[in-house]
Scaffold this motif. Sequence first.
Motif, PDB file in Angstrom:
ATOM      1  N   THR A  75       0.851  -1.189   0.000  1.00 20.47           N
ATOM      2  CA  THR A  75       0.000   0.000   0.000  1.00 20.47           C
ATOM      3  C   THR A  75       0.886   1.238   0.000  1.00 20.47           C
ATOM      4  OG1 THR A  75      -1.786  -1.121   1.186  1.00 20.47           O
ATOM      5  CG2 THR A  75      -1.776   1.285   1.249  1.00 20.47           C
ATOM      6  N   ILE A  76       0.586   2.185  -0.904  1.00 25.45           N
ATOM      7  CA  ILE A  76       1.396   3.399  -1.042  1.00 25.45           C
ATOM      8  C   ILE A  76       0.507   4.625  -0.884  1.00 25.45           C
ATOM      9  CG2 ILE A  76       2.909   4.721  -2.571  1.00 25.45           C
ATOM     10  CD1 ILE A  76       3.467   2.104  -4.069  1.00 25.45           C
ATOM     11  N   PRO A  77       0.747   5.471   0.121  1.00 24.61           N
ATOM     12  CA  PRO A  77       0.040   6.756   0.202  1.00 24.61           C
ATOM     13  C   PRO A  77       0.474   7.645  -0.967  1.00 24.61           C
ATOM     14  CG  PRO A  77       0.995   6.149   2.331  1.00 24.61           C
ATOM     15  CD  PRO A  77       1.585   5.225   1.304  1.00 24.61           C
ATOM     16  N   THR A  78      -0.459   8.070  -1.785  1.00 28.20           N
ATOM     17  CA  THR A  78      -0.110   8.844  -2.970  1.00 28.20           C
ATOM     18  C   THR A  78       0.467  10.219  -2.621  1.00 28.20           C
ATOM     19  OG1 THR A  78      -2.445   9.486  -3.126  1.00 28.20           O
ATOM     20  CG2 THR A  78      -1.699   7.666  -4.516  1.00 28.20           C
ATOM     21  N   ALA A  79       0.149  10.725  -1.427  1.00 27.36           N
ATOM     22  CA  ALA A  79       0.692  12.024  -1.008  1.00 27.36           C
ATOM     23  C   ALA A  79       2.188  11.965  -0.739  1.00 27.36           C
ATOM     24  CB  ALA A  79      -0.040  12.522   0.245  1.00 27.36           C
ATOM     25  N   ASN A  89       5.676  18.516  -7.362  1.00 27.36           N
ATOM     26  CA  ASN A  89       4.908  17.597  -6.508  1.00 27.36           C
ATOM     27  C   ASN A  89       3.434  18.020  -6.442  1.00 27.36           C
ATOM     28  OD1 ASN A  89       7.281  16.266  -5.951  1.00 27.36           O
ATOM     29  ND2 ASN A  89       7.508  17.100  -3.879  1.00 27.36           N
ATOM     30  N   GLU A  90       3.211  19.303  -6.254  1.00 28.84           N
ATOM     31  CA  GLU A  90       1.843  19.833  -6.168  1.00 28.84           C
ATOM     32  C   GLU A  90       1.099  19.618  -7.483  1.00 28.84           C
ATOM     33  OE1 GLU A  90      -0.434  24.117  -5.336  1.00 28.84           O
ATOM     34  OE2 GLU A  90       1.730  23.921  -5.007  1.00 28.84           O
ATOM     35  N   HIS A  91       1.779  19.816  -8.590  1.00 28.51           N
ATOM     36  CA  HIS A  91       1.164  19.667  -9.911  1.00 28.51           C
ATOM     37  C   HIS A  91       0.680  18.233 -10.131  1.00 28.51           C
ATOM     38  CE1 HIS A  91       0.382  20.533 -14.105  1.00 28.51           C
ATOM     39  NE2 HIS A  91       1.207  19.561 -14.494  1.00 28.51           N
ATOM     40  N   LEU A  92       1.524  17.252  -9.800  1.00 32.85           N
ATOM     41  CA  LEU A  92       1.170  15.855 -10.034  1.00 32.85           C
ATOM     42  C   LEU A  92       0.218  15.299  -8.984  1.00 32.85           C
ATOM     43  CD1 LEU A  92       4.403  14.121 -11.369  1.00 32.85           C
ATOM     44  CD2 LEU A  92       2.473  15.082 -12.622  1.00 32.85           C
ATOM     45  N   SER A  93       0.068  15.988  -7.862  1.00 32.70           N
ATOM     46  CA  SER A  93      -0.879  15.547  -6.834  1.00 32.70           C
ATOM     47  C   SER A  93      -2.302  16.007  -7.130  1.00 32.70           C
ATOM     48  CB  SER A  93      -0.450  16.097  -5.464  1.00 32.70           C
ATOM     49  OG  SER A  93       0.799  15.558  -5.079  1.00 32.70           O
ATOM     50  N   ALA A  94      -2.452  16.891  -8.116  1.00 33.14           N
ATOM     51  CA  ALA A  94      -3.753  17.481  -8.422  1.00 33.14           C
ATOM     52  C   ALA A  94      -4.675  16.498  -9.142  1.00 33.14           C
ATOM     53  CB  ALA A  94      -3.558  18.745  -9.250  1.00 33.14           C
ATOM     54  N   GLU A  95      -5.906  16.951  -9.391  1.00 31.84           N
ATOM     55  CA  GLU A  95      -6.981  16.097  -9.902  1.00 31.84           C
ATOM     56  C   GLU A  95      -6.643  15.411 -11.218  1.00 31.84           C
ATOM     57  OE1 GLU A  95     -11.693  16.539 -11.213  1.00 31.84           O
ATOM     58  OE2 GLU A  95     -10.594  18.252 -10.410  1.00 31.84           O
ATOM     59  N   LYS A  96      -5.920  16.079 -12.122  1.00 31.32           N
ATOM     60  CA  LYS A  96      -5.670  15.506 -13.435  1.00 31.32           C
ATOM     61  C   LYS A  96      -4.607  14.406 -13.430  1.00 31.32           C
ATOM     62  CE  LYS A  96      -7.140  19.594 -16.017  1.00 31.32           C
ATOM     63  NZ  LYS A  96      -6.745  20.652 -16.967  1.00 31.32           N
ATOM     64  N   TYR A  97      -3.899  14.309 -12.317  1.00 30.17           N
ATOM     65  CA  TYR A  97      -2.860  13.281 -12.237  1.00 30.17           C
ATOM     66  C   TYR A  97      -3.201  12.289 -11.123  1.00 30.17           C
ATOM     67  CZ  TYR A  97      -0.237  15.973 -15.652  1.00 30.17           C
ATOM     68  OH  TYR A  97       0.142  16.618 -16.806  1.00 30.17           O
ATOM     69  N   PHE A  98      -2.474  12.296 -10.026  1.00 29.47           N
ATOM     70  CA  PHE A  98      -2.726  11.294  -8.983  1.00 29.47           C
ATOM     71  C   PHE A  98      -3.982  11.571  -8.163  1.00 29.47           C
ATOM     72  CE2 PHE A  98       1.691  10.335  -9.920  1.00 29.47           C
ATOM     73  CZ  PHE A  98       1.708   8.948  -9.843  1.00 29.47           C
ATOM     74  N   ASP A  99      -4.479  12.806  -8.205  1.00 27.40           N
ATOM     75  CA  ASP A  99      -5.722  13.166  -7.500  1.00 27.40           C
ATOM     76  C   ASP A  99      -5.684  12.657  -6.049  1.00 27.40           C
ATOM     77  OD1 ASP A  99      -8.199  14.144  -6.944  1.00 27.40           O
ATOM     78  OD2 ASP A  99      -9.289  12.899  -8.385  1.00 27.40           O
ATOM     79  N   VAL A 100      -4.691  13.127  -5.340  1.00 32.79           N
ATOM     80  CA  VAL A 100      -4.417  12.661  -3.980  1.00 32.79           C
ATOM     81  C   VAL A 100      -5.607  12.869  -3.042  1.00 32.79           C
ATOM     82  CG1 VAL A 100      -2.991  13.122  -1.949  1.00 32.79           C
ATOM     83  CG2 VAL A 100      -1.924  12.914  -4.205  1.00 32.79           C
ATOM     84  N   ALA A 101      -6.346  13.955  -3.228  1.00 28.42           N
ATOM     85  CA  ALA A 101      -7.472  14.250  -2.335  1.00 28.42           C
ATOM     86  C   ALA A 101      -8.543  13.168  -2.409  1.00 28.42           C
ATOM     87  CB  ALA A 101      -8.064  15.612  -2.687  1.00 28.42           C
ATOM     88  N   ARG A 102      -8.824  12.661  -3.605  1.00 27.37           N
ATOM     89  CA  ARG A 102      -9.869  11.638  -3.772  1.00 27.37           C
ATOM     90  C   ARG A 102      -9.335  10.221  -3.613  1.00 27.37           C
ATOM     91  NH1 ARG A 102     -13.079  12.138  -9.144  1.00 27.37           N
ATOM     92  NH2 ARG A 102     -14.235  10.447  -8.116  1.00 27.37           N
ATOM     93  N   TYR A 103      -8.080  10.028  -3.963  1.00 26.11           N
ATOM     94  CA  TYR A 103      -7.506   8.673  -3.935  1.00 26.11           C
ATOM     95  C   TYR A 103      -6.204   8.686  -3.130  1.00 26.11           C
ATOM     96  CZ  TYR A 103     -10.761   8.359  -7.832  1.00 26.11           C
ATOM     97  OH  TYR A 103     -11.887   8.418  -8.620  1.00 26.11           O
TER      98      TYR A 103
END
Length: 203
Positions: A75-79, A89-103
Amino acid sequence: MIRSGLCCFFFCAFALISRPALAQPEKYLLDKPHTQILFSVDHLGYARSFGKFLDYSGFIQWDQISPETSRVEITIPTASLDMGEALWNEHLSAEKYFDVARYPTMTFKSTKIIKTGENTADLLGDLTLRGVTKPVVLKTRFNKAGKHPFIDRMEAGFSATASLKRSDFGMTEAIPFVSDDVAIQIEVEAYREDPHAQGTKNQ
């Protein structure tokens, strides 16, 4: 006749007692300081951009005698994504990429292991990312197993590579300028779970 029968009985009993026990599957935990989960993509054709995940947890249920019966879960925390630069890091954590907030997590669970050589195997499993589950094959090499020279515990090491398409997981932004194909490289150092082991300081 009786003496011969007794001798045969004791010989068979001794053979059973002295025969090495068959190895049983053992649980190995990931050693974070010495485990690396890396990925890379082609960026505009100029160079490959590399990233890694700094946090993860998991285990290898490893059978050294019959590796095809082993099992892996991670298991890997996407954040924990790290591209080496805060804005990236912030760019790739956003909705269009890893969407860390939802997943907030991604997972890998093995489904089958196919031995391909003396120290190699194909590790088949399901990768779940952004709520999508797809099969992935990790080309895996067993490097070494043995007692750690500085810590009272047994360790094992593995290397693995894989490739996948990020579009399979709904990550389509900037294709083809940033490649759809993602290369994965994993270096694992794991230690056998042992509640009686002395000393856990990393070396």
